[in-house]
Design an enzyme around this catalytic site. Structure first.
Site, mmCIF file in Angstrom:
data_model
loop_
_atom_site.group_PDB
_atom_site.id
_atom_site.type_symbol
_atom_site.label_atom_id
_atom_site.label_comp_id
_atom_site.label_asym_id
_atom_site.label_seq_id
_atom_site.Cartn_x
_atom_site.Cartn_y
_atom_site.Cartn_z
ATOM 1 N N ARG A 56 6.511 12.191 -4.993
ATOM 2 C CA ARG A 56 5.753 13.092 -5.863
ATOM 3 C C ARG A 56 6.484 14.420 -5.920
ATOM 4 N NH1 ARG A 56 3.491 9.353 -7.588
ATOM 5 N NH2 ARG A 56 1.295 8.795 -7.462
ATOM 6 N N ASP A 81 12.536 11.493 -10.305
ATOM 7 C CA ASP A 81 11.612 10.807 -11.215
ATOM 8 C C ASP A 81 10.311 11.587 -11.352
ATOM 9 O OD1 ASP A 81 10.702 8.649 -12.854
ATOM 10 O OD2 ASP A 81 9.509 7.887 -11.179
ATOM 11 N N HIS A 126 9.015 10.439 -14.867
ATOM 12 C CA HIS A 126 8.061 9.682 -14.043
ATOM 13 C C HIS A 126 7.867 8.250 -14.583
ATOM 14 C CE1 HIS A 126 4.391 10.196 -11.179
ATOM 15 N NE2 HIS A 126 4.886 8.957 -11.115
ATOM 16 N N GLU A 142 4.337 18.335 -13.618
ATOM 17 C CA GLU A 142 4.594 17.420 -14.741
ATOM 18 C C GLU A 142 3.596 17.663 -15.862
ATOM 19 O OE1 GLU A 142 4.468 13.483 -13.096
ATOM 20 O OE2 GLU A 142 6.090 13.911 -11.701
ATOM 21 N N SER A 151 9.054 9.770 9.545
ATOM 22 C CA SER A 151 7.629 9.585 9.244
ATOM 23 C C SER A 151 6.884 9.958 10.527
ATOM 24 C CB SER A 151 7.336 8.139 8.837
ATOM 25 O OG SER A 151 7.738 7.273 9.855
ATOM 26 N N ARG A 152 5.568 10.052 10.436
ATOM 27 C CA ARG A 152 4.826 10.444 11.642
ATOM 28 C C ARG A 152 4.875 9.351 12.695
ATOM 29 N NH1 ARG A 152 -0.568 11.602 8.514
ATOM 30 N NH2 ARG A 152 0.211 9.615 7.727
ATOM 31 N N THR A 153 4.898 8.104 12.195
ATOM 32 C CA THR A 153 4.877 6.967 13.120
ATOM 33 C C THR A 153 6.236 6.299 13.170
ATOM 34 O OG1 THR A 153 2.871 6.539 11.847
ATOM 35 C CG2 THR A 153 3.270 5.110 13.739
ATOM 36 N N ILE A 198 7.270 1.352 -0.072
ATOM 37 C CA ILE A 198 8.397 1.661 -0.959
ATOM 38 C C ILE A 198 9.619 2.065 -0.134
ATOM 39 C CG2 ILE A 198 9.197 3.259 -2.756
ATOM 40 C CD1 ILE A 198 6.272 3.250 -3.829
HETATM 41 P P1 NAP Z 1 2.746 3.848 1.905
HETATM 42 O O1 NAP Z 1 3.121 2.447 2.229
HETATM 43 O O2 NAP Z 1 1.389 4.332 2.279
HETATM 44 O O3 NAP Z 1 3.854 4.804 2.547
HETATM 45 C C1 NAP Z 1 3.662 6.181 2.676
HETATM 46 C C2 NAP Z 1 4.611 6.702 3.718
HETATM 47 O O4 NAP Z 1 4.448 8.127 3.802
HETATM 48 C C3 NAP Z 1 4.387 6.136 5.115
HETATM 49 O O5 NAP Z 1 5.613 5.698 5.628
HETATM 50 C C4 NAP Z 1 3.850 7.326 5.916
HETATM 51 O O6 NAP Z 1 4.298 7.214 7.255
HETATM 52 C C5 NAP Z 1 4.543 8.492 5.169
HETATM 53 N N1 NAP Z 1 3.838 9.735 5.447
HETATM 54 C C6 NAP Z 1 2.534 10.046 5.211
HETATM 55 N N2 NAP Z 1 2.268 11.278 5.668
HETATM 56 C C7 NAP Z 1 3.410 11.749 6.221
HETATM 57 C C8 NAP Z 1 3.761 12.962 6.872
HETATM 58 N N3 NAP Z 1 2.841 13.936 7.073
HETATM 59 N N4 NAP Z 1 5.031 13.129 7.284
HETATM 60 C C9 NAP Z 1 5.942 12.148 7.104
HETATM 61 N N5 NAP Z 1 5.687 10.976 6.487
HETATM 62 C C10 NAP Z 1 4.420 10.777 6.064
HETATM 63 O O7 NAP Z 1 2.868 4.122 0.344
HETATM 64 P P2 NAP Z 1 3.899 3.464 -0.703
HETATM 65 O O8 NAP Z 1 3.245 2.347 -1.393
HETATM 66 O O9 NAP Z 1 5.216 3.268 -0.028
HETATM 67 O O10 NAP Z 1 3.997 4.693 -1.752
HETATM 68 C C11 NAP Z 1 4.510 5.931 -1.328
HETATM 69 C C12 NAP Z 1 4.362 6.997 -2.393
HETATM 70 O O11 NAP Z 1 5.267 6.751 -3.462
HETATM 71 C C13 NAP Z 1 2.992 7.046 -3.091
HETATM 72 O O12 NAP Z 1 2.042 7.764 -2.324
HETATM 73 C C14 NAP Z 1 3.319 7.735 -4.383
HETATM 74 O O13 NAP Z 1 3.135 9.128 -4.251
HETATM 75 C C15 NAP Z 1 4.794 7.427 -4.607
HETATM 76 N N6 NAP Z 1 4.988 6.566 -5.791
HETATM 77 C C16 NAP Z 1 5.725 7.032 -6.842
HETATM 78 C C17 NAP Z 1 5.928 6.223 -7.951
HETATM 79 C C18 NAP Z 1 6.732 6.684 -9.127
HETATM 80 O O14 NAP Z 1 6.448 6.256 -10.233
HETATM 81 N N7 NAP Z 1 7.740 7.496 -8.940
HETATM 82 C C19 NAP Z 1 5.342 4.965 -8.012
HETATM 83 C C20 NAP Z 1 4.608 4.525 -6.917
HETATM 84 C C21 NAP Z 1 4.430 5.334 -5.810
HETATM 85 P P3 NAP Z 1 3.408 7.752 8.485
HETATM 86 O O15 NAP Z 1 1.973 7.478 8.164
HETATM 87 O O16 NAP Z 1 3.933 6.992 9.654
HETATM 88 O O17 NAP Z 1 3.721 9.196 8.574
#
Ligand code: NAP
Length: 323
Positions: A242, A266, A289, A271, A184-186, A165
């Site tokens: 979140r 959002d 949301h 919630e 991000s971590r990476t 995202i």
């Molecule tokens: P994703 O591809 O797994 O991306 C998650 C990101 O979070 C990665 O870039 C990861 O990078 C980063 N992250 C994880 N732990 C971290 C830390 N300790 N410090 C800094 N960054 C960290 O997941 P996605 O598909 O993009 O979805 C992301 C999130 O969006 C979901 O988990 C969900 O909570 C939220 N979401 C919300 C909605 C909504 O309706 N509003 C809908 C869908 C999803 P690193 O691992 O490199 O740190």
């Protein structure tokens, strides 16, 4: 004969519910009154082999322990913060989610929230509907807001979590002429965006800070007073990740004390409860949301849940396995 006993934890997409009920034996957790739900689980525990949860009600440790026949949790969400992954691993329960198919809609919403907050679109809409345009003149002249209307184009956008995202948000922000940086971590070597290993440095160098990282023990309250102060009184926070990524009381105080410019949200920490103070503020845009709530994305998420359950029943590889 129906193949699988499936527990649906709360009302979700109607197509998903219809298909689950057509293909499987469906148990609806919300049908009995709250005080009878434990009894309902106990009575049907022998038949429930799958749980379909979402961001409201997932599969917590107590539920998993109450379902000894449970084999798979197929979440109608990409985020798995409402699923006890450790417990699932320990018990050999498979877990799936719905990645990718929702990415575009959530990224679109992050940009929509950024523009709506900076350009005060919701306030302007309310102004017209209330008859104030006709009675009191131009919205702009009557605006008592922080620093008026601000462009989104060209802003310094910081993204917390450059995953699926976050990357889609970055592409969209670039099209608006924004400079993109991220934390991000990476470090992602395949992008030219500036990486900040320290989130405070990212906030200090961003005008719009967008949260799109997953909620984990490490990221809970990643947006604390220090990060908010670094973003500062002209800064805007957008959250499509979140609610619990943000220390909500700190964040609300910062808005009230004008230490933060505005916000577009959002998601919220508790919630569907939203702090009353936020509802009274003009410089925030609040959504219930709805990040993935389009017909197209809901259908695609439903098909992934159904596909994962089908693969599980047929003992084929799961489509989007997490555990
Ligand atoms: P994703 O591809 O797994 O991306 C998650 C990101 O979070 C990665 O870039 C990861 O990078 C980063 N992250 C994880 N732990 C971290 C830390 N300790 N410090 C800094 N960054 C960290 O997941 P996605 O598909 O993009 O979805 C992301 C999130 O969006 C979901 O988990 C969900 O909570 C939220 N979401 C919300 C909605 C909504 O309706 N509003 C809908 C869908 C999803 P690193 O691992 O490199 O740190």
């Amino acid at each position: 004969m129906k193949s699988l006993g499936v527990l649906l934890t709360c009302p979700m997409d109607s197509y998903l519910e219809e298909e689950l009920s057509r293909r499987h034996s469906l148990f609806r957790l919300w049908q009995p009154p709250p005080e009878k739900r434990s009894e309902f689980l106990r009575e049907n525990a022998g038949d429930i082999r799958a749980v379909v949860g979402n961001t409201s009600v997932g599969a917590h440790a107590e539920m998993i322990d109450a379902l000894p026949a449970l084999e798979i949790v197929a979440s109608f969400s990409v985020g798995l913060d409402k699923v006890d992954l450790g417990k699932c691993r320990e018990k050999g329960i498979r877990v799936t989610n719905t990645p990718d198919v929702l990415t575009d809609d959530v990224a679109d919403l992050a940009i929509a929230l950024s523009i709506a907050t900076l350009r005060r679109i919701c306030g302007a809409d309310r102004y017209l509907r209330s008859g104030s345009w006709k009675n009191n003149g131009d919205f702009r002249l009557c605006s008592k807001v922080w620093n008026g209307f601000v462009s989104f184009s060209g802003k310094a956008v910081g993204i917390v979590g450059l995953g699926r995202i976050g990357s889609a948000i970055a592409e969209r922000a670039e099209a608006f002429g924004c400079t993109v940086s991220y934390h991000s971590r990476t470090k992602r070597p395949q992008t030219n965006y500036k990486h900040y290993s320290n989130i405070i440095d990212l906030a200090a160098n961003s005008e719009v800070l967008i949260l799109s990282c997953s909620l984990t023990h490490q990221t809970r309250h990643i947006i604390n007073r220090h990060v908010i102060d670094a973003l500062g009184p002209e800064g805007v926070l957008i959250n499509v990740g979140r609610g619990a990524l943000v220390d909500e009381p700190e964040f609300v105080s910062a808005l009230i004390e004008n230490r933060l410019g505005g916000a577009g949200l959002d998601v919220f920490e508790h919630e569907p409860d939203v702090p009353e103070e936020l509802v009274g503020l003009d410089n925030v845009v609040l959504l219930p949301h709805v990040g993935t709530d389009t017909w197209e994305t809901s259908k695609a998420m439903s098909d992934l849940v159904l596909g994962n359950l089908k693969a599980h029943v047929q003992k084929k590889p799961l489509l989007t396995p997490v555990v």
